[in-house]
Design a protein around this motif. Sequence first.
Motif, PDB file in Angstrom:
ATOM      1  N   GLU A  55     -38.139 -17.489  26.553  1.00 48.58           N
ATOM      2  CA  GLU A  55     -39.229 -18.458  26.672  1.00 48.58           C
ATOM      3  C   GLU A  55     -40.609 -17.830  26.564  1.00 48.58           C
ATOM      4  O   GLU A  55     -41.623 -18.517  26.574  1.00 48.58           O
ATOM      5  CB  GLU A  55     -39.117 -19.203  28.018  1.00 48.58           C
ATOM      6  N   GLU A  56     -40.620 -16.528  26.450  1.00 44.51           N
ATOM      7  CA  GLU A  56     -41.894 -15.820  26.311  1.00 44.51           C
ATOM      8  C   GLU A  56     -42.553 -16.276  25.001  1.00 44.51           C
ATOM      9  O   GLU A  56     -41.861 -16.492  23.996  1.00 44.51           O
ATOM     10  CB  GLU A  56     -41.559 -14.317  26.313  1.00 44.51           C
ATOM     11  N   PRO A  57     -43.905 -16.469  24.976  1.00 42.09           N
ATOM     12  CA  PRO A  57     -44.565 -17.081  23.812  1.00 42.09           C
ATOM     13  C   PRO A  57     -44.262 -16.382  22.480  1.00 42.09           C
ATOM     14  O   PRO A  57     -44.011 -17.058  21.480  1.00 42.09           O
ATOM     15  CB  PRO A  57     -46.052 -16.959  24.144  1.00 42.09           C
ATOM     16  N   ASP A  58     -44.287 -15.053  22.469  1.00 38.18           N
ATOM     17  CA  ASP A  58     -44.039 -14.352  21.207  1.00 38.18           C
ATOM     18  C   ASP A  58     -42.629 -14.628  20.689  1.00 38.18           C
ATOM     19  O   ASP A  58     -42.412 -14.783  19.490  1.00 38.18           O
ATOM     20  CB  ASP A  58     -44.207 -12.835  21.384  1.00 38.18           C
ATOM     21  N   ALA A  59     -41.675 -14.671  21.643  1.00 37.76           N
ATOM     22  CA  ALA A  59     -40.291 -14.945  21.241  1.00 37.76           C
ATOM     23  C   ALA A  59     -40.176 -16.362  20.683  1.00 37.76           C
ATOM     24  O   ALA A  59     -39.552 -16.590  19.649  1.00 37.76           O
ATOM     25  CB  ALA A  59     -39.356 -14.760  22.429  1.00 37.76           C
ATOM     26  N   LEU A  60     -40.808 -17.311  21.367  1.00 37.78           N
ATOM     27  CA  LEU A  60     -40.759 -18.698  20.894  1.00 37.78           C
ATOM     28  C   LEU A  60     -41.398 -18.824  19.523  1.00 37.78           C
ATOM     29  O   LEU A  60     -40.898 -19.534  18.651  1.00 37.78           O
ATOM     30  CB  LEU A  60     -41.470 -19.616  21.894  1.00 37.78           C
ATOM     31  N   ALA A  61     -42.503 -18.101  19.334  1.00 36.05           N
ATOM     32  CA  ALA A  61     -43.174 -18.129  18.026  1.00 36.05           C
ATOM     33  C   ALA A  61     -42.234 -17.592  16.946  1.00 36.05           C
ATOM     34  O   ALA A  61     -42.182 -18.129  15.832  1.00 36.05           O
ATOM     35  CB  ALA A  61     -44.457 -17.302  18.070  1.00 36.05           C
ATOM     36  N   ALA A  62     -41.485 -16.539  17.304  1.00 40.21           N
ATOM     37  CA  ALA A  62     -40.543 -15.958  16.335  1.00 40.21           C
ATOM     38  C   ALA A  62     -39.447 -16.960  15.983  1.00 40.21           C
ATOM     39  O   ALA A  62     -39.080 -17.110  14.813  1.00 40.21           O
ATOM     40  CB  ALA A  62     -39.928 -14.678  16.904  1.00 40.21           C
ATOM     41  N   GLY A 223     -45.650  -7.890   7.909  1.00 40.94           N
ATOM     42  CA  GLY A 223     -46.757  -7.227   8.599  1.00 40.94           C
ATOM     43  C   GLY A 223     -46.556  -7.121  10.104  1.00 40.94           C
ATOM     44  O   GLY A 223     -47.396  -6.578  10.812  1.00 40.94           O
ATOM     45  N   HIS A 224     -45.469  -7.659  10.616  1.00 39.42           N
ATOM     46  CA  HIS A 224     -45.117  -7.512  12.043  1.00 39.42           C
ATOM     47  C   HIS A 224     -46.222  -7.928  13.000  1.00 39.42           C
ATOM     48  O   HIS A 224     -46.482  -7.246  13.981  1.00 39.42           O
ATOM     49  CB  HIS A 224     -44.711  -6.067  12.344  1.00 39.42           C
ATOM     50  N   ILE A 225     -46.910  -8.993  12.738  1.00 36.88           N
ATOM     51  CA  ILE A 225     -47.924  -9.445  13.694  1.00 36.88           C
ATOM     52  C   ILE A 225     -47.229 -10.301  14.741  1.00 36.88           C
ATOM     53  O   ILE A 225     -46.690 -11.363  14.445  1.00 36.88           O
ATOM     54  CB  ILE A 225     -49.020 -10.272  12.994  1.00 36.88           C
ATOM     55  N   ARG A 226     -47.259  -9.805  15.977  1.00 36.95           N
ATOM     56  CA  ARG A 226     -46.538 -10.501  17.047  1.00 36.95           C
ATOM     57  C   ARG A 226     -47.049 -11.905  17.257  1.00 36.95           C
ATOM     58  O   ARG A 226     -48.249 -12.140  17.260  1.00 36.95           O
ATOM     59  CB  ARG A 226     -46.715  -9.738  18.361  1.00 36.95           C
ATOM     60  N   HIS A 235     -38.577  -9.590  15.528  1.00 42.63           N
ATOM     61  CA  HIS A 235     -38.953  -9.585  16.937  1.00 42.63           C
ATOM     62  C   HIS A 235     -37.952  -8.758  17.738  1.00 42.63           C
ATOM     63  O   HIS A 235     -38.341  -8.023  18.652  1.00 42.63           O
ATOM     64  CB  HIS A 235     -39.006 -11.022  17.453  1.00 42.63           C
ATOM     65  N   VAL A 236     -36.689  -8.858  17.383  1.00 39.86           N
ATOM     66  CA  VAL A 236     -35.660  -8.065  18.060  1.00 39.86           C
ATOM     67  C   VAL A 236     -35.989  -6.570  17.911  1.00 39.86           C
ATOM     68  O   VAL A 236     -35.973  -5.809  18.879  1.00 39.86           O
ATOM     69  CB  VAL A 236     -34.262  -8.347  17.480  1.00 39.86           C
ATOM     70  N   GLU A 237     -36.352  -6.167  16.699  1.00 37.56           N
ATOM     71  CA  GLU A 237     -36.643  -4.759  16.462  1.00 37.56           C
ATOM     72  C   GLU A 237     -37.855  -4.300  17.276  1.00 37.56           C
ATOM     73  O   GLU A 237     -37.838  -3.244  17.913  1.00 37.56           O
ATOM     74  CB  GLU A 237     -36.885  -4.523  14.969  1.00 37.56           C
ATOM     75  N   VAL A 238     -38.901  -5.143  17.261  1.00 36.41           N
ATOM     76  CA  VAL A 238     -40.122  -4.780  17.993  1.00 36.41           C
ATOM     77  C   VAL A 238     -39.805  -4.583  19.468  1.00 36.41           C
ATOM     78  O   VAL A 238     -40.203  -3.581  20.076  1.00 36.41           O
ATOM     79  CB  VAL A 238     -41.188  -5.886  17.806  1.00 36.41           C
ATOM     80  N   LEU A 239     -39.082  -5.525  20.057  1.00 41.32           N
ATOM     81  CA  LEU A 239     -38.757  -5.436  21.481  1.00 41.32           C
ATOM     82  C   LEU A 239     -37.903  -4.197  21.752  1.00 41.32           C
ATOM     83  O   LEU A 239     -38.124  -3.478  22.738  1.00 41.32           O
ATOM     84  CB  LEU A 239     -37.995  -6.690  21.939  1.00 41.32           C
TER      85      LEU A 239
END
Lengths: 283, 242
Positions: A55-62, A223-226, A235-239
């Motif tokens: 539910e974290e915003p970046d995850a939801l955005a992904a 470009g991996h912009i969170r 997103h999985v890779e970034v985390l």
Amino acid sequence: MKKPPRRSTEDHPLVRVVLSIVAIGFIGLFLVLPLTMVFSQALSRGLGVTLAAIEEPDALAAVRLTLLAAAIAVPLNALFGISASWAITKFDFRGKGFLTTLIDLPFSVSPVVSGLIYVLIFGLQGWLGPTLREWDIKVIFALPGIVLATMFVTFPFIARELIPLMTDQGREEEEAAASLGASGLRTFLRITLPNIKWGLLYGVLLCNARAMGEFGAVSVVSGHIRGLTNTMPLHVEVLYNDYQFVGAFAVASLLALLAIVTLTLKSFLEWHFAEEIAAAHHH
Amino acid sequence: MSLVVESIAKRFERFPALNGVSFNAPRDTFVALLGPSGSGKTTLLRILGGLEFPDEGSVRFADLDWLSLPARERRAGFVFQNYALFRHMTVAQNVAFGLSVRPRRQRPSRNAIARRVEELLTLVQLEGLGKRYPSQLSGGQCQRVALARALAIEPRILLLDEPFGALDAKVRKELRVWLRALHERLGLTTIFVTHDQEEAFALADLVVIMNKGKIEQCGTPEEVRNAPKTKFVAEFLSSAAP
């Protein structure tokens, strides 16, 4: 005591047992175990933490971006797949073999390479870069680039599903429709489309599963912009690289769940419409 | 409505399928295109149906430049060798297809279409089977559905490709008699392709014997049988005699 005669296709019981063990062992080791690990890692600190990570915003955005990209790429690929297989199976023209080979290209080119091609074409330093900047259109590091990369990687799926099916079905029904006075469009809507709908559905489901999971090509153009241009796999890779393992595995589980839902849906449809599907394949 | 076929030539990529084919058929004749496989008879039929286009030659039928019409405007009832029934539609929907795809202004009403389908199913002796799917029918029944479907569009000409090819000998003979009777009743120019000379002679008013893309002889069954014009015809007739 005499043994009953064996059927010619039946192998020695030992062979059967060994083959089954090998098959099941392989599936267990390379499919079930990793998937279980993903889910168990995701839940390792309790369901609450897992849900919070999703539910974290970046995850939801992904999640949103992944679904949006698939929602654009899959219908376009369906359109392309239908027209390509229609052209290839129902008409004769020069360069047909070449087109068929070309459709397979994304299967043989590394996704990273295809991503790079888009950067070279649409990137700031790229071929169309200056023109795009003039018009203030962003392709690379933005949604259009992600959609393009996804489409490139997934476009063979539907065509590959339809071409053998339509080749098998032949042209006679279309010819019959034409001789009965139907226009091309009517023939397509009333004859061709109903005959290929199951193949089309499989193709769409597989294409969708792959579109949501694509990493390589999208990674190059995003470009991996969170919270902006990270799709779920990215997103999985970034985390993961940030040592946020629960978060990484939580999003990964969600991705895996989407795939499982897709495949379950496919099996369900196959089971539910078995008769109709069989009829569509045979005259 | 007489049919005049003149110097039709058609080349496929590697071999000529038709090599200057001409014949005339007076109105309402039953014509058999007879020949061994690869003689070009099916290609000629497909050209008449608008499913294939010749490289040269012309066809006049019903005072029309027949080749300039696309298949869907010819109103040629085409019956395919493997029937080509629409497998996802019922028998009734198959038969109704030609009427239901007409432009709105010429399309009969739903009820009129249903009535016409019933009439046609009665004509081909398949009353009551309208709700079945093609996969639930026997070969002979499929054949008759294909015929009913072709007749539904009130065809100007009937084109049959090996109409009895996939049926067993008994059904074949029954359907043959029935088809001839139907032809008399409807008064249509009918052209059918066959490699079975017995069938050709039993059914046709005019037999066109083809070999390697050319017409060897064209005449009534008696003419052809009594006076074979070429060596090929004589051999072909004697080889397959029972």
